[in-house]
Design an enzyme around this catalytic site. Sequence first.
Site, mmCIF file in Angstrom:
data_model
loop_
_atom_site.group_PDB
_atom_site.id
_atom_site.type_symbol
_atom_site.label_atom_id
_atom_site.label_comp_id
_atom_site.label_asym_id
_atom_site.label_seq_id
_atom_site.Cartn_x
_atom_site.Cartn_y
_atom_site.Cartn_z
ATOM 1 N NE ARG A 215 -4.174 -1.792 1.867
ATOM 2 C CZ ARG A 215 -4.182 -2.848 2.667
ATOM 3 N NH1 ARG A 215 -3.293 -2.938 3.635
ATOM 4 N NH2 ARG A 215 -5.087 -3.781 2.502
ATOM 5 C CE LYS B 149 0.741 14.200 -14.968
ATOM 6 N NZ LYS B 149 0.594 14.682 -16.349
ATOM 7 C CD GLU C 239 9.046 17.408 -22.795
ATOM 8 O OE1 GLU C 239 8.386 18.429 -22.497
ATOM 9 O OE2 GLU C 239 8.542 16.414 -23.369
ATOM 10 C CE LYS D 227 6.554 17.943 -14.558
ATOM 11 N NZ LYS D 227 6.654 16.667 -15.216
ATOM 12 C CD GLU E 43 -1.972 17.336 -16.545
ATOM 13 O OE1 GLU E 43 -1.159 16.475 -16.177
ATOM 14 O OE2 GLU E 43 -2.141 17.676 -17.729
ATOM 15 N NE ARG F 3 2.018 17.689 -13.463
ATOM 16 C CZ ARG F 3 2.414 16.688 -12.690
ATOM 17 N NH1 ARG F 3 1.904 16.539 -11.501
ATOM 18 N NH2 ARG F 3 3.315 15.826 -13.113
ATOM 19 C CG ASN G 258 -0.147 18.796 -21.698
ATOM 20 O OD1 ASN G 258 0.392 17.750 -22.044
ATOM 21 N ND2 ASN G 258 -0.846 18.910 -20.594
ATOM 22 C CG HIS H 174 3.596 17.645 -24.911
ATOM 23 N ND1 HIS H 174 4.470 18.702 -24.854
ATOM 24 C CD2 HIS H 174 4.277 16.571 -24.411
ATOM 25 C CE1 HIS H 174 5.627 18.292 -24.340
ATOM 26 N NE2 HIS H 174 5.527 16.998 -24.067
ATOM 27 C CG HIS I 110 1.035 13.501 -26.671
ATOM 28 N ND1 HIS I 110 0.495 14.084 -25.549
ATOM 29 C CD2 HIS I 110 2.184 12.901 -26.281
ATOM 30 C CE1 HIS I 110 1.300 13.852 -24.526
ATOM 31 N NE2 HIS I 110 2.331 13.142 -24.938
ATOM 32 C CG HIS J 198 7.890 12.553 -25.812
ATOM 33 N ND1 HIS J 198 6.518 12.564 -25.952
ATOM 34 C CD2 HIS J 198 8.190 13.591 -24.975
ATOM 35 C CE1 HIS J 198 6.018 13.553 -25.227
ATOM 36 N NE2 HIS J 198 7.002 14.192 -24.629
HETATM 37 P P1 NAD Z 1 14.451 5.991 -21.118
HETATM 38 O O1 NAD Z 1 14.203 5.882 -19.675
HETATM 39 O O2 NAD Z 1 13.991 4.897 -21.988
HETATM 40 O O3 NAD Z 1 16.013 6.223 -21.377
HETATM 41 C C1 NAD Z 1 16.489 6.298 -22.700
HETATM 42 C C2 NAD Z 1 17.655 5.343 -22.952
HETATM 43 O O4 NAD Z 1 18.848 5.922 -22.425
HETATM 44 C C3 NAD Z 1 17.523 3.990 -22.287
HETATM 45 O O5 NAD Z 1 17.996 3.003 -23.150
HETATM 46 C C4 NAD Z 1 18.445 4.086 -21.066
HETATM 47 O O6 NAD Z 1 18.972 2.849 -20.701
HETATM 48 C C5 NAD Z 1 19.508 5.001 -21.567
HETATM 49 N N1 NAD Z 1 20.157 5.822 -20.554
HETATM 50 C C6 NAD Z 1 19.542 6.493 -19.570
HETATM 51 N N2 NAD Z 1 20.424 7.251 -18.919
HETATM 52 C C7 NAD Z 1 21.632 7.048 -19.483
HETATM 53 C C8 NAD Z 1 22.933 7.557 -19.247
HETATM 54 N N3 NAD Z 1 23.161 8.485 -18.314
HETATM 55 N N4 NAD Z 1 23.943 7.088 -20.012
HETATM 56 C C9 NAD Z 1 23.696 6.191 -20.996
HETATM 57 N N5 NAD Z 1 22.492 5.689 -21.287
HETATM 58 C C10 NAD Z 1 21.463 6.120 -20.545
HETATM 59 O O7 NAD Z 1 13.832 7.329 -21.734
HETATM 60 P P2 NAD Z 1 13.460 8.754 -21.120
HETATM 61 O O8 NAD Z 1 13.363 9.653 -22.279
HETATM 62 O O9 NAD Z 1 14.326 9.132 -19.983
HETATM 63 O O10 NAD Z 1 12.003 8.522 -20.511
HETATM 64 C C11 NAD Z 1 10.895 8.238 -21.330
HETATM 65 C C12 NAD Z 1 9.757 7.791 -20.456
HETATM 66 O O11 NAD Z 1 9.413 8.840 -19.560
HETATM 67 C C13 NAD Z 1 8.490 7.451 -21.223
HETATM 68 O O12 NAD Z 1 8.013 6.212 -20.790
HETATM 69 C C14 NAD Z 1 7.516 8.557 -20.844
HETATM 70 O O13 NAD Z 1 6.182 8.128 -20.830
HETATM 71 C C15 NAD Z 1 8.003 8.926 -19.482
HETATM 72 N N6 NAD Z 1 7.654 10.289 -19.050
HETATM 73 C C16 NAD Z 1 7.048 10.443 -17.845
HETATM 74 C C17 NAD Z 1 6.730 11.695 -17.376
HETATM 75 C C18 NAD Z 1 6.120 11.856 -16.015
HETATM 76 O O14 NAD Z 1 5.673 12.951 -15.669
HETATM 77 N N7 NAD Z 1 6.111 10.826 -15.200
HETATM 78 C C19 NAD Z 1 7.009 12.831 -18.157
HETATM 79 C C20 NAD Z 1 7.638 12.645 -19.382
HETATM 80 C C21 NAD Z 1 7.960 11.372 -19.827
HETATM 81 MG MG MG Z 2 6.755 15.549 -22.945
#
Ligand code: NAD
Ligand code: MG
Length: 389
Positions: free
Chosen positions: A130, A152, A194, A251, A261, A265, A269, A272, A276, A288
């Site tokens: 939980r 999130k 971003e 942020k 949101e 918030r 977007n 986006h 999106h 993305h």
């Molecule tokens: P990711 O986590 O897939 O990382 C990208 C790649 O880089 C991966 O292969 C990872 O292994 C590699 N990597 C990460 N850090 C590294 C480093 N320092 N050195 C070498 N390699 C490295 O991608 P991301 O862009 O960080 O995240 C995308 C995700 O985030 C999506 O699933 C998206 O939905 C989510 N997201 C969430 C929010 C939120 O508010 N929670 C906001 C935006 C995006």
């Molecule tokens: Mg984004």
Amino acid sequence: MVHDIANITTIPLLNIPNLIQIGYQLMDHIASDLTRNVNNVSNYVIITDTQLAPLYLSTLYKLIQSHLKLNQRLLTRILPCGEQSKSRNTKAQIEDFLLNQKCTRDTCLIALGGGVIGDLVGFVASTFMRGVPFVQIPTTLLAMVDSSIGGKTAIDTAHGKNLIGTFWQPKRIYMNLSFLETLPKREIANGMAEVIKTFAISNEPEFIKLENGKNQIESAILGFSDQSDATKLDADRSMLMSVVSACAAYKAYIVTEDEKEDGLRGLLNFGHSIGHAYEAHLSPEWLHGECVSLGLIHEAELSYYLGHCSSNVISRLKKCLQLYDLPIKFDEKSKHRLGLAQVMDTMKVDKKNKGDQKRIVLLKKVGSALDNKPTDVSDVAIEHVLSKY
Ligand code: NAD
Ligand code: MG
């Protein structure tokens, strides 16, 4: 509200001081701060992916281990890298691992990775027993300036991305900018989309810094600004630190005002609504941030078409995106995959819309969004602008 303590910039989040901590070479600091501040636990569990584990896991493991009390354990779990790990299946595997290890409610999960690891580990933390504490150690630029802040959490299903999740806030967010040295160039650009978005809606002086500071930012990320020139290296690093801090602070401010949101918030977007829709058709070939880049330009075009900003806003945005290696137009192959009717149809599925009415963040000028909230925009206007591309 950004504070500097011994070369670490701290930012409050949801009125908790020092929740976000930003700096270089932070591994030692992370281990000691984490074990001091999230201390009422019997297990720490580092969860990371296959790409990051060989780079950073053993260092972090040894450092945290050196701070443990007698009755505390440190466990690790390595997941395949990539979006496919944000699944029900992987969530269940982590839960089974924690249960097999007899982890109790006093367990702290440590998410070492990009947004994929952060979203997934946060979700596990929010439902395991939980709810257990977790900390974010974002390793991508996108995770630092965006996904690690705001609570999130989510996994994907066959019906779409991020459809199942919770709001669950981390106890700490540690941004070690030194991690960016190993991040592939394309992933840096992905995060820059971003950053550019954030300053385009909120902060013209920071936007100007981006326009003028590409070389400094790049050198600081790569960690190689002429190592013999310590003063230049320091200056480049402070530049990158100030950009990431300003972006994270904005942020954090938005999330503090509107955690779930309900209003403000939605501003984040910008780019986006259209971005999106592009992503739905172009992913996974397009990242993305690459889709958001086109989304930012086209939403700025829409703002201009509707008379809210000058055309100079569009050209500055385009130039800045291009400067940071982001696409500003579609290649022929991608264009074929994006029919206007399909894009319009995909845009119907946007949580900002009110029924059939599309709502989009528009710009007034660089650094300022119209009315500080999404605006009702007619399908005719959107179709007019998008039909040019
Ligand atoms: P990711 O986590 O897939 O990382 C990208 C790649 O880089 C991966 O292969 C990872 O292994 C590699 N990597 C990460 N850090 C590294 C480093 N320092 N050195 C070498 N390699 C490295 O991608 P991301 O862009 O960080 O995240 C995308 C995700 O985030 C999506 O699933 C998206 O939905 C989510 N997201 C969430 C929010 C939120 O508010 N929670 C906001 C935006 C995006
Ligand atoms: Mg984004």
